[in-house]
Design a protein around this motif. Structure first.
Motif, PDB file in Angstrom:
ATOM      1  N   UNK A  29       0.830  -1.211   0.000  1.00  0.00           N
ATOM      2  CA  UNK A  29       0.000   0.000   0.000  1.00  0.00           C
ATOM      3  C   UNK A  29       0.858   1.252   0.000  1.00  0.00           C
ATOM      4  N   UNK A  30       1.896   1.294   0.815  1.00  0.00           N
ATOM      5  CA  UNK A  30       2.800   2.447   0.830  1.00  0.00           C
ATOM      6  C   UNK A  30       3.345   2.715  -0.574  1.00  0.00           C
ATOM      7  N   UNK A 215      -8.388  -4.182   6.785  1.00  0.00           N
ATOM      8  CA  UNK A 215      -8.070  -3.206   7.824  1.00  0.00           C
ATOM      9  C   UNK A 215      -6.647  -2.704   7.732  1.00  0.00           C
ATOM     10  N   UNK A 216      -5.712  -3.607   7.457  1.00  0.00           N
ATOM     11  CA  UNK A 216      -4.313  -3.216   7.295  1.00  0.00           C
ATOM     12  C   UNK A 216      -4.158  -2.252   6.123  1.00  0.00           C
ATOM     13  N   UNK A 217      -4.789  -2.599   5.015  1.00  0.00           N
ATOM     14  CA  UNK A 217      -4.658  -1.801   3.798  1.00  0.00           C
ATOM     15  C   UNK A 217      -5.255  -0.410   3.976  1.00  0.00           C
ATOM     16  N   UNK A 218      -6.408  -0.331   4.600  1.00  0.00           N
ATOM     17  CA  UNK A 218      -7.070   0.956   4.841  1.00  0.00           C
ATOM     18  C   UNK A 218      -6.207   1.858   5.724  1.00  0.00           C
ATOM     19  N   UNK A 219      -5.749   1.318   6.847  1.00  0.00           N
ATOM     20  CA  UNK A 219      -4.968   2.136   7.789  1.00  0.00           C
ATOM     21  C   UNK A 219      -3.606   2.508   7.221  1.00  0.00           C
ATOM     22  N   UNK A 220      -2.990   1.613   6.460  1.00  0.00           N
ATOM     23  CA  UNK A 220      -1.673   1.920   5.900  1.00  0.00           C
ATOM     24  C   UNK A 220      -1.765   2.953   4.790  1.00  0.00           C
ATOM     25  N   UNK A 221      -2.870   2.972   4.056  1.00  0.00           N
ATOM     26  CA  UNK A 221      -3.063   4.020   3.053  1.00  0.00           C
ATOM     27  C   UNK A 221      -3.162   5.381   3.732  1.00  0.00           C
ATOM     28  N   UNK A 222      -3.901   5.452   4.821  1.00  0.00           N
ATOM     29  CA  UNK A 222      -4.016   6.714   5.557  1.00  0.00           C
ATOM     30  C   UNK A 222      -2.651   7.156   6.064  1.00  0.00           C
ATOM     31  N   UNK A 223      -1.871   6.214   6.608  1.00  0.00           N
ATOM     32  CA  UNK A 223      -0.538   6.543   7.116  1.00  0.00           C
ATOM     33  C   UNK A 223       0.360   7.068   5.998  1.00  0.00           C
ATOM     34  N   UNK A 242      -9.210   3.963  -1.595  1.00  0.00           N
ATOM     35  CA  UNK A 242      -8.207   2.950  -1.912  1.00  0.00           C
ATOM     36  C   UNK A 242      -8.702   1.550  -1.565  1.00  0.00           C
ATOM     37  N   UNK A 243      -9.222   1.369  -0.339  1.00  0.00           N
ATOM     38  CA  UNK A 243      -9.648   0.031   0.056  1.00  0.00           C
ATOM     39  C   UNK A 243     -10.903  -0.388  -0.698  1.00  0.00           C
ATOM     40  N   UNK A 244     -11.775   0.547  -1.005  1.00  0.00           N
ATOM     41  CA  UNK A 244     -12.962   0.190  -1.781  1.00  0.00           C
ATOM     42  C   UNK A 244     -12.563  -0.284  -3.180  1.00  0.00           C
ATOM     43  N   UNK A 245     -11.630   0.431  -3.799  1.00  0.00           N
ATOM     44  CA  UNK A 245     -11.146   0.012  -5.109  1.00  0.00           C
ATOM     45  C   UNK A 245     -10.450  -1.332  -5.041  1.00  0.00           C
ATOM     46  N   UNK A 246      -9.697  -1.559  -3.961  1.00  0.00           N
ATOM     47  CA  UNK A 246      -8.965  -2.822  -3.793  1.00  0.00           C
ATOM     48  C   UNK A 246      -9.911  -4.007  -3.638  1.00  0.00           C
ATOM     49  N   UNK A 261      -6.828  -6.107  -3.778  1.00  0.00           N
ATOM     50  CA  UNK A 261      -5.957  -5.768  -4.911  1.00  0.00           C
ATOM     51  C   UNK A 261      -5.245  -4.444  -4.663  1.00  0.00           C
ATOM     52  N   UNK A 262      -3.969  -4.503  -4.319  1.00  0.00           N
ATOM     53  CA  UNK A 262      -3.238  -3.294  -3.952  1.00  0.00           C
ATOM     54  C   UNK A 262      -2.813  -2.444  -5.137  1.00  0.00           C
ATOM     55  N   UNK A 263      -3.032  -2.921  -6.364  1.00  0.00           N
ATOM     56  CA  UNK A 263      -2.719  -2.063  -7.516  1.00  0.00           C
ATOM     57  C   UNK A 263      -3.993  -1.517  -8.172  1.00  0.00           C
ATOM     58  N   UNK A 264      -5.125  -1.678  -7.505  1.00  0.00           N
ATOM     59  CA  UNK A 264      -6.385  -1.172  -8.040  1.00  0.00           C
ATOM     60  C   UNK A 264      -6.412   0.353  -8.042  1.00  0.00           C
TER      61      UNK A 264
END
Length: 275
Positions: A29-30, A215-223, A242-246, A261-264
């Motif tokens: 995600x980062x 949850x990891x993906x959502x919070x890491x995108x915010x970070x 981001x997480x909705x698209x993923x 999907x982290x490249x969505x």
């Protein structure tokens, strides 16, 4: 020579050998959000889309070494926590956070894996509440995690609002109560900012089991967004996009709860609602 100008962000969490959650999901995600990602590994897990088969907390001395190593070289602008294993490791992380400046801290209070494996021992709950959350710039619990932290059922929208208020009283600046577990037609998350501003983020509910690591993906995108200097409100909105698209652009990996999907692309279906 230009040094440390690229936005840098660190995840303090456990690994996922299956690649869909934990440190691996955070780093993906980062990278997707164009922030340079680093990791402080608190625990190792043997897991796949079917569940967690084993876990092994990293010795605290080695966690200390990881903190020291990053602090002496990099300019980290935001951090997030995930799996912290037990009371000893929560305390270890907190003691290190007191010594370094890694920017705003996003706490994803990871407790249970999708398959039901406990990722946080019960003896650590009070430590998270009294020692970690006062450090948190933002906390992002789902409904079961919120219930554990506040000590009462969180099953309605009104209870989500009350839980956010009570979590703020523990010292957190901003709170998101994720409503994915609500049995509603649409998925709604409740956001309470430090200023008192509150609102809902609404998205269409997608019928899928490919939600491992959401949850990891959502919070890491915010970070990652916070490390780039994005405002908290905009960072939360981008995180939701981001997480909705993923989730919308699903992957076909594994036999169980597959990864997102982290490249969505960022989803256009997120709606902000002020009541």
């Amino acid at each position: 020579m230009t040094i440390n100008q690229t936005p840098q962000v660190v995840t303090i969490a456990g690994t996922d050998s299956g690649g869909g959650a934990g440190v691996q999901a955070d780093l993906k995600t980062f990278q997707a959000r164009k922030a340079f990602g680093m990791s402080i590994v608190v625990a190792l897990t043997a897991q796949n889309t079917l569940g967690v088969q084993n876990s092994f907390p990293v010795p605290c001395d080695f966690i200390n070494d990881q903190f020291n190593s990053l602090a002496e070289d990099f300019k980290i602008k935001a951090a997030k926590t995930g799996m912290l294993a037990d009371r000893e490791h929560v305390e270890c992380v907190v003691e290190n956070l007191k010594k370094v400046d890694f920017g705003p801290l996003v706490v994803d209070p990871v407790m249970i894996a999708k398959g039901g494996h406990a990722l946080l021992k019960e003896d650590a709950i009070e430590t998270i509440k009294t020692k970690l959350l006062p450090f948190a710039f933002l906390v992002t619990p789902n409904l079961p995690e919120a219930e554990v932290l506040v000590g009462y059922p969180v099953t309605t929208e009104e209870e989500m609002k009350q839980a956010a208020v009570d979590l703020q009283k523990l010292g957190v600046n901003h709170v998101i109560i994720k409503g994915g577990h609500l049995e509603t037609k649409e998925a709604k998350d409740y956001v309470l900012l430090e200023t008192g501003e509150d609102y809902w983020l609404k998205t269409k509910r997608i019928k899928t089991i490919k939600t491992h690591g959401t949850g990891d993906t959502f919070s890491s995108c915010i970070a990652a967004e916070l490390a780039k200097g994005t405002s908290i409100k905009e960072a939360i909105y981008i995180g939701k996009q981001f997480i909705q698209g993923a989730i919308e652009e699903g992957l076909f990996v594994g036999h169980g709860h597959g990864p997102t999907n982290h490249w969505a692309e960022l989803s256009e279906s997120v709606e902000e609602i002020i009541e």
